[in-house]
Design a protein around this motif. Structure first.
Motif, short mmCIF file in Angstrom:
data_model
loop_
_atom_site.label_atom_id
_atom_site.label_comp_id
_atom_site.label_asym_id
_atom_site.label_seq_id
_atom_site.Cartn_x
_atom_site.Cartn_y
_atom_site.Cartn_z
N ARG A 74 0.85 -1.21 0.00
CA ARG A 74 0.00 0.00 0.00
C ARG A 74 0.87 1.24 0.00
NH1 ARG A 74 -5.17 -1.46 3.09
NH2 ARG A 74 -5.11 0.65 3.87
N ARG A 75 0.43 2.26 -0.74
CA ARG A 75 1.20 3.50 -0.77
C ARG A 75 0.97 4.28 0.52
NH1 ARG A 75 -2.29 7.36 -4.92
NH2 ARG A 75 -4.13 6.03 -5.01
N VAL A 76 2.06 4.67 1.15
CA VAL A 76 2.01 5.42 2.40
C VAL A 76 3.13 6.47 2.39
CG1 VAL A 76 1.09 3.46 3.72
CG2 VAL A 76 3.56 3.83 3.62
N LEU A 80 5.92 10.18 7.83
CA LEU A 80 5.04 10.13 9.00
C LEU A 80 4.97 8.72 9.58
CD1 LEU A 80 2.05 12.47 7.98
CD2 LEU A 80 4.05 13.01 9.37
N SER A 149 -3.79 13.22 -5.80
CA SER A 149 -3.72 14.59 -5.29
C SER A 149 -2.76 14.73 -4.11
CB SER A 149 -5.11 15.09 -4.90
OG SER A 149 -5.57 14.45 -3.74
N GLY A 150 -2.36 13.61 -3.54
CA GLY A 150 -1.40 13.68 -2.44
C GLY A 150 0.04 13.82 -2.90
N THR B 32 -0.50 9.53 11.56
CA THR B 32 -0.42 10.59 10.54
C THR B 32 -0.50 11.99 11.14
OG1 THR B 32 -2.79 10.43 10.16
CG2 THR B 32 -1.36 9.17 8.69
N ARG B 74 -8.50 0.94 8.40
CA ARG B 74 -7.89 2.11 7.74
C ARG B 74 -8.97 2.94 7.05
NH1 ARG B 74 -3.05 2.54 10.12
NH2 ARG B 74 -3.12 0.55 11.17
N SER B 76 -9.05 4.29 4.18
CA SER B 76 -9.29 3.90 2.79
C SER B 76 -10.10 2.60 2.72
CB SER B 76 -7.97 3.74 2.04
OG SER B 76 -7.08 2.91 2.75
N ALA B 99 -8.04 14.18 3.23
CA ALA B 99 -6.62 13.83 3.09
C ALA B 99 -6.27 13.36 1.68
CB ALA B 99 -6.22 12.79 4.12
N SER B 100 -5.25 12.50 1.58
CA SER B 100 -4.85 11.91 0.30
C SER B 100 -4.93 10.39 0.46
CB SER B 100 -3.42 12.31 -0.04
OG SER B 100 -2.52 11.72 0.90
N GLN B 101 -4.82 9.67 -0.65
CA GLN B 101 -4.92 8.21 -0.54
C GLN B 101 -3.80 7.64 0.33
OE1 GLN B 101 -7.40 6.42 -1.27
NE2 GLN B 101 -6.62 4.32 -1.20
N GLN B 102 -2.60 8.21 0.26
CA GLN B 102 -1.52 7.72 1.12
C GLN B 102 -1.89 7.86 2.60
OE1 GLN B 102 -1.11 9.65 -1.64
NE2 GLN B 102 1.05 9.76 -2.23
N LEU B 103 -2.43 9.02 2.97
CA LEU B 103 -2.80 9.24 4.37
C LEU B 103 -3.99 8.37 4.75
CD1 LEU B 103 -2.33 13.10 4.42
CD2 LEU B 103 -1.04 11.45 5.80
N ARG B 104 -4.95 8.20 3.84
CA ARG B 104 -6.09 7.33 4.14
C ARG B 104 -5.64 5.88 4.32
NH1 ARG B 104 -8.62 10.83 0.12
NH2 ARG B 104 -8.24 9.28 -1.52
N ASN B 105 -4.56 5.49 3.62
CA ASN B 105 -4.03 4.13 3.77
C ASN B 105 -3.36 3.93 5.13
OD1 ASN B 105 -4.77 2.98 1.34
ND2 ASN B 105 -2.85 3.48 0.29
N MET B 106 -2.94 5.01 5.76
CA MET B 106 -2.26 4.91 7.05
C MET B 106 -3.22 5.14 8.21
SD MET B 106 1.00 7.34 6.05
CE MET B 106 1.97 7.04 7.53
N TYR B 237 -7.29 17.46 -1.37
CA TYR B 237 -6.17 17.44 -0.44
C TYR B 237 -6.02 18.77 0.29
CZ TYR B 237 -1.55 15.71 1.06
OH TYR B 237 -0.47 15.25 1.77
#
Lengths: 172, 338
Positions: A74-76, A80, A149-150, B32, B74, B76, B99-106, B237
């Motif tokens: 998963r992309r993270v 952080l 968008s991130g 996050t 999570r 996402s 947020a963004s997909q990366q943050l939603r994944n965390m 975002y």
């Protein structure tokens, strides 16, 4: 006062420090045993200790996406992520995408579409796009833009980034 | 970032016991928000108790026809969960607006409830902030307060709660399951977060040793007439200037029930029972929506840079109600506001 679980005993505190923690992570197929100060982010461990400097430090606050990597597929954001929390994780960085000297289709597509200028955000853009494709949710250009968008591109290569991702996805 | 002890909890009871026995400790899951606040020296925990591997990561149907969502699911995964997409689409939409997909994944669901305000003065340790340091003063009152609150403010704090997900959970009337050393309890969503009043340092009504273990959704999901409309400075975002979650039940051209919650305007997701009552039994038309919107904003107060939000919120309420009534909810990928 505080203890860790049996499989992961922290070293005792010493020298005024709160101690260090032993763990191991798999990065691009190689296992790395580590002993870390718990403050270390995964981003700093990759860059400063494992010499994997492809992952970039942009804002260091989760606002730009330059440090995007894949953890367990998963992309993270590596900036952080406290490395000690990822004991046993399977990590892929930009260095792990090419196989046997052949670029990943997204890397090739970014070149063909001129999807970068300075290149600083590119490792994060590409790792993020690998995650996007694995998720299987974004199908249209609108959805790709929203899902990416991130990842900020200060040079403004966005149209070409979307085109590169569309090509790698096999979209017209 | 100051140094801290690190421990990984293997059970809820161990996590709660460690917390109770460790003054200054904090739980960490997705991290996050907390890791960022630690980098900024806003949060200075003596220890982190890692709860990210506790078995709280499932979504299960409840006997009452609702859903129980583990606190470690999570953001996402919840947004894309088939039962949430089908039965609680306003929740899925709100999650994808954040947020963004990366943050939603965390980010975890439990952590989303507990994220701190993004008020610039809360983050800037060189300035007074009653939320960060009780009694030091509020810099936002006379400062750059474009992102700050217009409803439920106090002389001590005009911070807003930053979550999108929580706005939808407020409209859906979710419940929060928590466990502490004194056992488990269930908190109604409206009673979970607090208004600033005299103690803006307290975001919510959790006890110091309590861990959020899950969220319970009631059976009613308003899957036909809903919308989550988020207005912000960028089209993705970015935190909300104003957001509106609407859930309607219509019948015979009239509104049988209306749920309305606002984000970006107050220290907690903002519900207004009077405005919801004013919608109930009325025709679903613009005049009705405008009356309700006027009621929601009737006690709003601007602080200069954020005064525009009063009109913005009024219009956003009308637009979101129109979207929900028409069965045309706001898309979170095509950002054109229809």
């Amino acid at each position: 006062m505080i203890s860790s679980d049996d499989s992961d005993p922290p070293a005792p505190a010493s020298g005024g420090s709160a101690g260090s923690v032993s763990l191991a992570v798999m990065v691009n197929g190689t296992r790395y045993p580590l002993t870390l100060d718990p403050r270390c982010t995964l981003l700093d461990v990759l860059r400063e200790q494992l010499d994997l400097t492809g992952t970039k430090k942009g804002c260091d606050h989760g606002q730009c996406g330059a440090c995007t990597i894949l953890v367990d597929g998963r992309r993270v954001l590596a900036c952080l992520t406290l490395a000690v929390m990822k004991d046993g994780a399977n990590i892929t960085t930009i260095e792990g995408l090419a196989k046997d000297g052949v670029l990943h289709p997204l890397q090739q597509a970014f070149i063909e579409h001129d999807a970068f200028q300075c290149g600083y955000c590119t490792p994060g853009q590409i790792c993020s796009a690998v995650g996007l494709i694995a998720e299987g949710r974004a199908q249209t250009a609108d959805e790709i833009r929203e899902s990416m968008s991130g990842n900020i591109c200060r040079c403004g290569a966005y149209p070409n980034i979307v085109a590169a991702i569309q090509q790698a996805m096999g979209l017209p | 970032m100051i140094n801290f002890q690190y421990a990984r909890a293997v059970s809820v009871s161990e996590a709660v016991r460690l917390m109770a026995g460790t003054p200054g400790a904090k739980f960490i899951a997705g991290g996050t928000n907390l890791v960022d606040l630690m980098k900024m020296d806003v949060e200075r925990p003596t220890a982190l108790i890692d709860v990210s591997r506790l078995p709280l990561d499932t979504v299960e149907e409840t006997p009452g026809g609702g859903l129980h969502i583990g606190a470690l699911v999570r953001n996402s995964d919840l947004a894309y969960h088939p039962l949430v997409e089908r039965r609680y689409p306003v929740l899925s939409s709100a999650l994808l607006a954040g947020a963004s997909q990366q943050l939603r994944n965390m980010a975890s669901i439990g952590g989303n409830l507990l994220q701190r305000t993004r008020c610039a003065y809360f983050y800037d340790v060189a300035t007074p902030c009653n939320k960060r340091e009780a009694g030091s003063g509020c810099s936002a009152l006379g400062g750059l307060n474009r992102m700050n609150a217009i409803l439920g403010t106090s002389d001590n704090c005009i911070a807003v709660h930053p979550s999108d997900m929580c706005v939808a959970l407020a409209a859906l009337e979710a419940k929060v399951h928590v466990t502490g050393t004194r056992g488990e309890r269930v908190i109604a969503f409206a009673d979970f977060h607090r208004l600033p009043e005299a103690e803006p340092q307290r975001d919510n009504n959790l006890a110091a040793d309590e861990l959020v273990t899950g969220i319970e959704l009631p059976q009613r999901g308003f899957e036909t007439h809903y919308s989550y409309l988020k207005i912000r400075d960028r089209s993705s975002y970015a935190f909300a200037l104003v957001s509106v979650a609407v859930c309607l039940e219509l019948g015979g051209g009239r509104i049988r029930e209306a749920r309305l919650a606002l984000g970006g305007v107050a220290h907690k997701p903002w519900r207004d029972a009077g405005a919801e009552a004013a919608l109930s039994g009325q025709s679903a038309n613009e005049a009705t929506f405008m009356r309700a919107a006027a009621l929601v904003l009737s006690k709003a107060k601007g602080f200069g840079h954020n005064t525009f939000k009063i009109d913005l919120a009024r219009r956003a309420v009308v637009r979101a109600l129109s979207q929900a009534a028409g069965g045309t909810p706001q898309s979170q990928s095509n950002k054109k506001i229809a």
